[in-house]
Design a protein around this motif. Structure first.
Motif, PDB file in Angstrom:
ATOM      1  N   TRP A   1       0.821  -1.086   0.071  1.00  0.00           N
ATOM      2  CA  TRP A   1       0.064   0.059   0.249  1.00  0.00           C
ATOM      3  C   TRP A   1       0.691   1.068  -0.140  1.00  0.00           C
ATOM      4  CZ3 TRP A   1      -1.309   4.560   2.059  1.00  0.00           C
ATOM      5  CH2 TRP A   1      -2.512   5.092   2.067  1.00  0.00           C
ATOM      6  N   LEU A   2       1.907   1.077   0.896  1.00  0.00           N
ATOM      7  CA  LEU A   2       2.789   2.407   0.980  1.00  0.00           C
ATOM      8  C   LEU A   2       3.529   2.473  -0.278  1.00  0.00           C
ATOM      9  CD1 LEU A   2       3.843   1.905   4.524  1.00  0.00           C
ATOM     10  CD2 LEU A   2       3.164   4.111   3.797  1.00  0.00           C
ATOM     11  N   ASP A   3       3.985   1.520  -0.768  1.00  0.00           N
ATOM     12  CA  ASP A   3       4.568   1.751  -2.073  1.00  0.00           C
ATOM     13  C   ASP A   3       3.751   2.453  -3.225  1.00  0.00           C
ATOM     14  OD1 ASP A   3       7.152   0.890  -3.415  1.00  0.00           O
ATOM     15  OD2 ASP A   3       6.172  -0.436  -4.554  1.00  0.00           O
ATOM     16  N   ASP A   4       2.756   1.987  -3.568  1.00  0.00           N
ATOM     17  CA  ASP A   4       1.486   2.502  -4.489  1.00  0.00           C
ATOM     18  C   ASP A   4       1.376   3.882  -4.036  1.00  0.00           C
ATOM     19  OD1 ASP A   4       1.670  -0.016  -5.604  1.00  0.00           O
ATOM     20  OD2 ASP A   4      -0.238  -0.697  -4.878  1.00  0.00           O
ATOM     21  N   PHE A   5       1.012   4.145  -2.859  1.00  0.00           N
ATOM     22  CA  PHE A   5       0.651   5.592  -2.334  1.00  0.00           C
ATOM     23  C   PHE A   5       1.601   6.503  -2.733  1.00  0.00           C
ATOM     24  CE2 PHE A   5       0.893   8.943   0.758  1.00  0.00           C
ATOM     25  CZ  PHE A   5      -0.288   9.526   0.686  1.00  0.00           C
ATOM     26  N   SER A   6       2.832   6.193  -2.246  1.00  0.00           N
ATOM     27  CA  SER A   6       4.012   6.944  -2.511  1.00  0.00           C
ATOM     28  C   SER A   6       4.327   7.288  -3.980  1.00  0.00           C
ATOM     29  CB  SER A   6       5.303   6.404  -1.854  1.00  0.00           C
ATOM     30  OG  SER A   6       5.721   5.413  -2.099  1.00  0.00           O
ATOM     31  N   ARG A   7       4.153   6.082  -4.791  1.00  0.00           N
ATOM     32  CA  ARG A   7       4.110   6.322  -6.058  1.00  0.00           C
ATOM     33  C   ARG A   7       3.225   7.315  -6.684  1.00  0.00           C
ATOM     34  NH1 ARG A   7       2.725   2.232  -8.946  1.00  0.00           N
ATOM     35  NH2 ARG A   7       3.243   0.773  -7.407  1.00  0.00           N
ATOM     36  N   GLY A   8       2.005   7.216  -6.396  1.00  0.00           N
ATOM     37  CA  GLY A   8       1.082   7.942  -6.946  1.00  0.00           C
ATOM     38  C   GLY A   8       1.377   9.616  -6.429  1.00  0.00           C
ATOM     39  N   LEU A   9       1.795   9.629  -5.017  1.00  0.00           N
ATOM     40  CA  LEU A   9       1.976  11.216  -4.713  1.00  0.00           C
ATOM     41  C   LEU A   9       3.010  11.776  -5.357  1.00  0.00           C
ATOM     42  CD1 LEU A   9       1.307  12.881  -1.859  1.00  0.00           C
ATOM     43  CD2 LEU A   9       3.728  12.375  -1.504  1.00  0.00           C
ATOM     44  N   PHE A  10       4.549  10.963  -5.464  1.00  0.00           N
ATOM     45  CA  PHE A  10       5.458  11.515  -6.105  1.00  0.00           C
ATOM     46  C   PHE A  10       5.484  11.589  -7.621  1.00  0.00           C
ATOM     47  CE2 PHE A  10       7.671   9.913  -1.968  1.00  0.00           C
ATOM     48  CZ  PHE A  10       7.866  11.160  -1.608  1.00  0.00           C
ATOM     49  N   ALA A  11       4.475  10.809  -8.197  1.00  0.00           N
ATOM     50  CA  ALA A  11       4.452  11.131  -9.703  1.00  0.00           C
ATOM     51  C   ALA A  11       3.974  12.812  -9.829  1.00  0.00           C
ATOM     52  CB  ALA A  11       3.583  10.217 -10.248  1.00  0.00           C
ATOM     53  N   LEU A  12       2.849  12.991  -9.085  1.00  0.00           N
ATOM     54  CA  LEU A  12       2.265  14.368  -9.325  1.00  0.00           C
ATOM     55  C   LEU A  12       3.424  15.300  -8.664  1.00  0.00           C
ATOM     56  CD1 LEU A  12      -0.143  15.948 -10.224  1.00  0.00           C
ATOM     57  CD2 LEU A  12      -0.904  15.530  -7.924  1.00  0.00           C
ATOM     58  N   ALA A  13       3.813  15.016  -7.522  1.00  0.00           N
ATOM     59  CA  ALA A  13       4.633  16.243  -7.124  1.00  0.00           C
ATOM     60  C   ALA A  13       6.021  16.403  -8.280  1.00  0.00           C
ATOM     61  CB  ALA A  13       5.296  15.604  -5.823  1.00  0.00           C
ATOM     62  N   ASP A  14       6.466  15.173  -8.490  1.00  0.00           N
ATOM     63  CA  ASP A  14       7.578  15.660  -9.742  1.00  0.00           C
ATOM     64  C   ASP A  14       7.111  16.381 -10.829  1.00  0.00           C
ATOM     65  OD1 ASP A  14       9.036  14.147  -7.966  1.00  0.00           O
ATOM     66  OD2 ASP A  14       9.144  12.301  -9.211  1.00  0.00           O
ATOM     67  N   ARG A  15       5.915  15.980 -11.353  1.00  0.00           N
ATOM     68  CA  ARG A  15       5.665  16.738 -12.490  1.00  0.00           C
ATOM     69  C   ARG A  15       5.407  18.573 -12.307  1.00  0.00           C
ATOM     70  NH1 ARG A  15       0.235  15.617 -14.500  1.00  0.00           N
ATOM     71  NH2 ARG A  15      -0.036  13.893 -13.177  1.00  0.00           N
ATOM     72  N   HIS A  16       5.186  18.803 -10.844  1.00  0.00           N
ATOM     73  CA  HIS A  16       5.240  20.178 -10.506  1.00  0.00           C
ATOM     74  C   HIS A  16       6.147  20.759  -9.670  1.00  0.00           C
ATOM     75  CE1 HIS A  16       1.150  20.727 -12.282  1.00  0.00           C
ATOM     76  NE2 HIS A  16       0.947  19.335 -11.877  1.00  0.00           N
ATOM     77  N   GLU A  17       7.461  19.945  -9.724  1.00  0.00           N
ATOM     78  CA  GLU A  17       8.347  20.260  -9.031  1.00  0.00           C
ATOM     79  C   GLU A  17       8.159  20.543  -7.474  1.00  0.00           C
ATOM     80  OE1 GLU A  17      11.304  22.679 -11.281  1.00  0.00           O
ATOM     81  OE2 GLU A  17      10.290  22.154 -12.928  1.00  0.00           O
ATOM     82  N   VAL A  18       7.340  19.952  -6.908  1.00  0.00           N
ATOM     83  CA  VAL A  18       6.907  20.069  -5.418  1.00  0.00           C
ATOM     84  C   VAL A  18       8.008  18.984  -4.603  1.00  0.00           C
ATOM     85  CG1 VAL A  18       5.150  19.633  -3.722  1.00  0.00           C
ATOM     86  CG2 VAL A  18       4.774  20.679  -5.873  1.00  0.00           C
ATOM     87  N   GLN A  19       8.631  19.468  -3.723  1.00  0.00           N
ATOM     88  CA  GLN A  19       9.264  18.452  -2.859  1.00  0.00           C
ATOM     89  C   GLN A  19       8.693  18.241  -1.539  1.00  0.00           C
ATOM     90  OE1 GLN A  19      13.448  19.770  -2.241  1.00  0.00           O
ATOM     91  NE2 GLN A  19      13.718  18.315  -0.431  1.00  0.00           N
ATOM     92  N   LEU A  20       8.602  17.003  -1.043  1.00  0.00           N
ATOM     93  CA  LEU A  20       7.892  16.727   0.140  1.00  0.00           C
ATOM     94  C   LEU A  20       8.947  16.944   1.356  1.00  0.00           C
ATOM     95  CD1 LEU A  20       5.449  15.342   1.648  1.00  0.00           C
ATOM     96  CD2 LEU A  20       6.776  13.374   1.537  1.00  0.00           C
ATOM     97  N   ILE A  21       8.616  17.904   2.205  1.00  0.00           N
ATOM     98  CA  ILE A  21       9.716  18.303   3.126  1.00  0.00           C
ATOM     99  C   ILE A  21       9.471  18.015   4.558  1.00  0.00           C
ATOM    100  CG2 ILE A  21      10.446  20.250   1.823  1.00  0.00           C
ATOM    101  CD1 ILE A  21       8.591  22.243   3.661  1.00  0.00           C
ATOM    102  N   GLY A  22       8.320  17.147   5.016  1.00  0.00           N
ATOM    103  CA  GLY A  22       8.158  16.639   6.210  1.00  0.00           C
ATOM    104  C   GLY A  22       6.828  16.053   6.350  1.00  0.00           C
ATOM    105  N   GLY A  23       6.348  15.866   7.340  1.00  0.00           N
ATOM    106  CA  GLY A  23       5.144  15.082   7.740  1.00  0.00           C
ATOM    107  C   GLY A  23       5.106  14.532   9.276  1.00  0.00           C
ATOM    108  N   ASP A  24       3.920  13.523   9.249  1.00  0.00           N
ATOM    109  CA  ASP A  24       3.862  13.002  10.683  1.00  0.00           C
ATOM    110  C   ASP A  24       3.239  11.558  10.063  1.00  0.00           C
ATOM    111  OD1 ASP A  24       3.915  12.624  13.363  1.00  0.00           O
ATOM    112  OD2 ASP A  24       2.102  13.614  13.725  1.00  0.00           O
ATOM    113  N   THR A  25       3.452  10.630  10.943  1.00  0.00           N
ATOM    114  CA  THR A  25       3.023   9.350  10.864  1.00  0.00           C
ATOM    115  C   THR A  25       2.503   8.839  11.968  1.00  0.00           C
ATOM    116  OG1 THR A  25       4.519   9.127   9.130  1.00  0.00           O
ATOM    117  CG2 THR A  25       3.626   6.978  10.067  1.00  0.00           C
ATOM    118  N   THR A  26       1.224   8.269  11.920  1.00  0.00           N
ATOM    119  CA  THR A  26       0.451   7.901  13.206  1.00  0.00           C
ATOM    120  C   THR A  26      -0.356   6.640  12.904  1.00  0.00           C
ATOM    121  OG1 THR A  26      -1.272   9.534  12.495  1.00  0.00           O
ATOM    122  CG2 THR A  26       0.357  10.018  14.149  1.00  0.00           C
TER     123      THR A  26
END
Ligand code: ADP
Ligand code: MG
Length: 323
Positions: A99-124
């Motif tokens: 699930w995490l592999d698929d989720f992060s792939r979807g998120l980063f594919a869009l982020a990369d197209r718009h040159e958006v960098q993930l800079i932090g977060g929280d996991t619970t």
């Protein structure tokens, strides 16, 4: 090895890609450090997706990753902002590697197209809930607001309306669609394409913009309330995809394109002397843009059919309402 909170973050979220040179410190410390360019204002948008409320529980993880960021980039687009960074608060029922592999792939594919960098977060740990905050820039004083509409403005919408609403009806088995049509509308529901480039191009052209997340009628009403003004739209001008046209009569006609949510198109008001400029930037960006009505002084949203009959303006989806 089981996934712990820290190796989960390391494996799926911090390893990723190119860093922007305005990120001084990304994932890994107690907080991120970034630089806002001189002369720019920082624009912040945040949206939460709750499983079963904002997406059906069986939605594929790649789509959830895409959509969690897309809805935020759509808010930045509606402000005329250029996206830069994002943070992610993830509440997971289990640390499921696939699930995490698929989720992060979807998120980063869009982020990369718009040159958006993930800079932090929280996991619970808890019921599946995804919150993304997106950060962007706009030249100081140039953000597009809801409050700028003026009498005489022309109202435009991008793309087509109601496809995501039809997808929900199909997923709830309220309408039965052939596979190809079902795939088209489900893609529109799960993978909205935020109008990022257009939003920025609208600075200096549009008087007001909003992204359509709760349905055109509800979101245009937000512009009207913020601008203390009214509007008339020609309902039969609303842009519909061929698939929506085909099932139009089965799903109650104009109510779906007017009132269903999740379109993530832009609703834009421009003064008449900017109409040509708007149509030209839309053509350059290959973005369909349809004139649907105009702003006037008579308060409220008036939805007219071509024969002049007025239909009641439907309201959009709201949390915490009892019906
Ligand atoms: P703290 O305990 O100080 O709040 P955390 O242990 O929650 O820090 O997070 C460690 C680092 O990992 C931080 O830089 C945080 O921003 C980042 N992080 C945590 N979860 C995520 C996530 N889901 N996506 C991206 N970064 C994350
Ligand atoms: Mg923490």
């Amino acid at each position: 090895m089981p996934l712990t909170e820290f190796n989960l973050i390391e494996r799926y979220f911090s390893r990723h890609g190119d860093s922007r040179d305005d990120v001084v410190l990304g994932i890994g410390d107690d907080a991120a450090l970034v630089r806002v360019p001189e002369g720019m204002e920082l624009v912040l948008a945040i949206d939460t997706l709750v499983a079963g409320v904002h997406f059906p529980v069986n939605t594929d993880a790649t789509s959830i990753g895409h959509k969690a960021l897309a809805v935020n980039l759509s808010d930045l687009a509606a402000m005329g902002a250029e996206p830069a960074w994002a943070t992610l608060a993830l509440t997971l029922p289990a640390a499921d590697a696939q699930w995490l592999d698929d989720f992060s792939r979807g998120l980063f594919a869009l982020a990369d197209r718009h040159e958006v960098q993930l800079i932090g977060g929280d996991t619970t740990h808890g019921p599946l809930t995804i919150t993304v905050q997106a950060h962007g820039f706009v030249p100081a004083g140039q953000a597009l607001r809801r409050a700028g509409a003026q009498p005489g403005d022309l109202i435009y919408v991008t793309g087509t309306l109601g496809d995501a609403g039809l997808a929900l009806l199909a997923l709830q088995e309220e309408v039965k669609l052939p596979l190809k049509d079902r795939a088209f509308v489900v893609e529109r529901l799960n993978r909205p394409e935020p109008r990022v480039a257009l939003g920025q191009a609208l600075r200096g052209i549009a008087h007001s913009t909003i992204d359509i997340s709760d349905g055109l009628a509800a979101d245009l009403t937000h512009i009207l309330d913020a601008s203390r003004i009214g509007a008339t739209i020609q309902v039969e001008r609303l842009p519909l995809s061929p698939v929506l046209q085909e099932y139009f009569h089965m799903i109650g006609g104009w109510i779906v394109p007017l009132a269903s949510g999740d379109d993530y198109e832009l609703c834009i008001t421009v003064p008449p002397d900017q109409q040509a400029a708007l149509e030209s930037v839309c053509a350059q960006l290959d973005c369909r843009c349809t004139w649907i009505g105009s702003i006037n002084k008579r308060l409220g949203l008036h939805c007219l059919m071509d024969d002049g009959a007025e239909i009641g303006a439907p309201s959009g989806y709201q949390h915490f309402t009892s019906d």
